[in-house]
Design a protein around this motif. Structure first.
Motif, PDB file in Angstrom:
ATOM      1  N   GLN A 205       0.798  -1.227   0.000  1.00 20.01           N
ATOM      2  CA  GLN A 205       0.000   0.000   0.000  1.00 20.01           C
ATOM      3  C   GLN A 205       0.833   1.280   0.000  1.00 20.01           C
ATOM      4  O   GLN A 205       0.286   2.371   0.111  1.00 20.01           O
ATOM      5  CB  GLN A 205      -0.911   0.005   1.237  1.00 20.01           C
ATOM      6  N   LEU A 206       2.143   1.157  -0.155  1.00 12.94           N
ATOM      7  CA  LEU A 206       3.029   2.298   0.044  1.00 12.94           C
ATOM      8  C   LEU A 206       2.670   3.485  -0.840  1.00 12.94           C
ATOM      9  O   LEU A 206       2.537   4.625  -0.362  1.00 12.94           O
ATOM     10  CB  LEU A 206       4.483   1.884  -0.204  1.00 12.94           C
ATOM     11  N   GLU A 207       2.492   3.262  -2.116  1.00 13.83           N
ATOM     12  CA  GLU A 207       2.191   4.366  -3.036  1.00 13.83           C
ATOM     13  C   GLU A 207       0.886   5.055  -2.656  1.00 13.83           C
ATOM     14  O   GLU A 207       0.797   6.291  -2.658  1.00 13.83           O
ATOM     15  CB  GLU A 207       2.105   3.835  -4.473  1.00 13.83           C
ATOM     16  N   GLN A 208      -0.119   4.264  -2.313  1.00 11.96           N
ATOM     17  CA  GLN A 208      -1.412   4.832  -1.917  1.00 11.96           C
ATOM     18  C   GLN A 208      -1.277   5.657  -0.632  1.00 11.96           C
ATOM     19  O   GLN A 208      -1.841   6.757  -0.528  1.00 11.96           O
ATOM     20  CB  GLN A 208      -2.432   3.710  -1.707  1.00 11.96           C
ATOM     21  N   LEU A 209      -0.522   5.155   0.338  1.00 10.65           N
ATOM     22  CA  LEU A 209      -0.337   5.880   1.596  1.00 10.65           C
ATOM     23  C   LEU A 209       0.381   7.212   1.368  1.00 10.65           C
ATOM     24  O   LEU A 209       0.035   8.228   1.972  1.00 10.65           O
ATOM     25  CB  LEU A 209       0.460   5.019   2.577  1.00 10.65           C
ATOM     26  N   ILE A 310      16.925   9.623  -0.749  1.00 10.25           N
ATOM     27  CA  ILE A 310      17.023   8.835  -1.975  1.00 10.25           C
ATOM     28  C   ILE A 310      15.829   9.166  -2.875  1.00 10.25           C
ATOM     29  O   ILE A 310      14.808   9.671  -2.395  1.00 10.25           O
ATOM     30  CB  ILE A 310      17.054   7.319  -1.680  1.00 10.25           C
ATOM     31  N   PRO A 311      15.939   8.933  -4.180  1.00  8.12           N
ATOM     32  CA  PRO A 311      14.770   9.127  -5.051  1.00  8.12           C
ATOM     33  C   PRO A 311      13.582   8.321  -4.533  1.00  8.12           C
ATOM     34  O   PRO A 311      13.734   7.173  -4.099  1.00  8.12           O
ATOM     35  CB  PRO A 311      15.253   8.612  -6.412  1.00  8.12           C
ATOM     36  N   LEU A 312      12.409   8.910  -4.564  1.00  7.16           N
ATOM     37  CA  LEU A 312      11.226   8.293  -3.961  1.00  7.16           C
ATOM     38  C   LEU A 312      10.958   6.890  -4.509  1.00  7.16           C
ATOM     39  O   LEU A 312      10.553   5.995  -3.771  1.00  7.16           O
ATOM     40  CB  LEU A 312      10.008   9.193  -4.191  1.00  7.16           C
ATOM     41  N   GLU A 313      11.232   6.704  -5.804  1.00  5.23           N
ATOM     42  CA  GLU A 313      10.949   5.389  -6.403  1.00  5.23           C
ATOM     43  C   GLU A 313      11.864   4.294  -5.853  1.00  5.23           C
ATOM     44  O   GLU A 313      11.601   3.103  -6.055  1.00  5.23           O
ATOM     45  CB  GLU A 313      11.076   5.467  -7.926  1.00  5.23           C
ATOM     46  N   ASN A 314      12.925   4.678  -5.154  1.00  3.44           N
ATOM     47  CA  ASN A 314      13.845   3.684  -4.591  1.00  3.44           C
ATOM     48  C   ASN A 314      13.489   3.275  -3.163  1.00  3.44           C
ATOM     49  O   ASN A 314      14.177   2.428  -2.576  1.00  3.44           O
ATOM     50  CB  ASN A 314      15.276   4.229  -4.594  1.00  3.44           C
TER      51      ASN A 314
END
Length: 443
Positions: A205-209, A310-314
């Motif tokens: 759920q990380l992206e949604q949070l 760090i870049p968020l996608e990492n």
């Protein structure tokens, strides 16, 4: 008359840095600060400026002159029409929050510690959390600086704009920040929620949070699959009283955690047990309050800290590597790992320069060995293009920093223009930026 202390040992909050300056000065006006800088130039002395001493590195360490802005603080003006406030450089963040709160205003975002001076907070890139918010420096509209010549320089998008993006995160190396104008917002009421979830659920759920909450952060507990998730979102209801909330924070996050920490220091192998015990103790709670009352929590247990951006996608793969490394290497660590998000900015040496970011903070209790743990965590942060938080511990070299920060060379050019005699440098900054102290003025 300006107060001074002679040959008094200074320590930072974490007791990770100390020095005995020749003199500590406590100026009370811009005129005194200008006079002090000019005198330093004549005597070929260096100056470092200290606010709350909440940086963990040797940023302000000096054997020459130390300037404290503790007696140079306060709110100068609140412009409700323009929605901005001008404060003196030594003003602490909690003081700004108290004054603005009584007027119905607040800063749009803050970190989880609010004892720093405004000048120190912006100089080191201090941040809070929230995908739509930058670090505190992005709230700045104008800086008034006393440069290496002892002159007063106003820096903004309109005045001296060539220096603006360099001045917003500067490590105190451009001059003494005497005034800051920051944007403010009508004070929101937030609903704060704390809950514990399993790590697989967080990963799913990380992206949604991140995207669905105004402010979101989480804490990973070493040797545990339990994660504490904290969110804050605006609500229409009225604020509640905060006395019980603050009492719980003091009792659980400070006094009880201090007992855990002391036990881990004496018996390092108990760290795994106390980390898991802390994770089990995370409670589900909800609280409504004004924003400035919720951002920060008291920090009475002293620790060492390293934090990387760090870049968020990492973020997700980095978390998995961190958890795996702690178990594999059997690190004796019980402090939870704090993870937050910050929006990209265009500030030259901001860790979030041109990239949406995740900040991951590693802590070790004071008195416990930290070198091996920090070394392994830093190695992981390097794998994910990590930039160090300037106010925290790290081992990056100038060569590495020049690669990580595309505008660092431009920043150093501005630094030389504003402080050609290198009055505001110390050994730590000289090593970091690969410059040498000069004993004679540069012409």
């Amino acid at each position: 008359m300006m107060k001074t202390d002679m040959k008094k040992t200074w320590k930072n909050w974490a007791h990770t840095s100390e020095s005995t300056p020749e003199t500590i000065f406590y100026p009370t006006s811009i005129e005194e600060i200008c006079k002090l800088v000019k005198e330093a130039g004549k005597q070929h002395k260096t100056i470092r400026v200290v606010g709350a001493g909440h940086s963990f590195s040797n940023l302000v360490q000096t054997s020459e002159w130390l300037v404290s802005l503790d007696r140079f603080s306060g709110i100068e003006t609140v412009n409700e029409e323009e929605q901005c406030v001008t404060v003196l450089g030594g003003t602490r963040l909690f003081q700004i929050g108290d004054v603005l709160g009584k007027l119905g205003y607040a800063q749009e975002n803050l970190g989880d510690v609010n004892v720093q001076s405004i000048a120190g907070a912006i100089s080191t890139g201090t941040h809070g959390t929230g995908a739509a918010f930058g670090n505190i420096s992005t709230q700045v509209l104008e800086i008034v600086l006393v440069t290496g010549s002892g002159e007063v320089l106003t820096i903004s998008e309109e005045q001296n704009p060539a220096y603006f993006k360099a001045s917003l995160v500067s490590l105190g190396s451009l001059g003494i920040i005497v005034k800051v104008t920051i944007k403010i917002i009508p004070c929101p009421t937030y609903e704060y929620k704390s809950q514990k979830i399993a790590f697989p659920q967080l990963a799913q759920q990380l992206e949604q949070l991140i995207q669905s909450n105004r402010h979101f952060e989480f804490f990973l507990f070493p040797y545990s699959d339990t994660v504490q998730v904290k969110t804050m979102n605006t609500v229409e209801q009225k604020p509640q009283g905060m006395a019980l909330h603050h009492f719980k924070n003091l009792l659980l996050e400070n006094y009880l955690f201090f007992i855990f920490s002391e036990t881990c220091r004496i018996l390092p192998k108990s760290s795994r047990f106390f980390s898991r015990l802390s994770a089990r103790g995370v409670s589900t709670s909800t609280k409504r309050a004004n924003s400035y009352q919720l951002f920060a929590t008291p920090r009475l247990v002293r620790f060492r800290e390293m934090e990387y951006c760090i870049p968020l996608e990492n973020l997700k793969p980095a978390m998995e590597k961190i958890r795996e490394c702690i178990v594999t290497k059997k690190h004796n660590v019980h402090f939870p790992i704090e993870c937050r998000t910050v929006m990209a900015d265009d500030i030259w040496i901001s860790p979030s320069y041109q990239r949406d970011s995740a900040y991951i903070a590693f802590h070790m209790y004071k008195g416990m060995p930290y070198e091996e743990y920090f070394r392994d965590m830093e190695a992981i942060m390097k794998q994910f293009d990590g930039r160090p938080h300037w106010g925290k511990m790290h081992t990056r070299t100038n060569e590495e920093l020049l690669t990580l920060y595309p505008k660092l060379s431009d920043f150093l050019e501005v630094r030389e223009k504003l402080d050609p005699e290198r009055i505001f440098m110390n050994h730590y900054l000289n090593d970091l930026f690969q410059v040498e102290k000069v004993s004679q003025p540069i012409h």
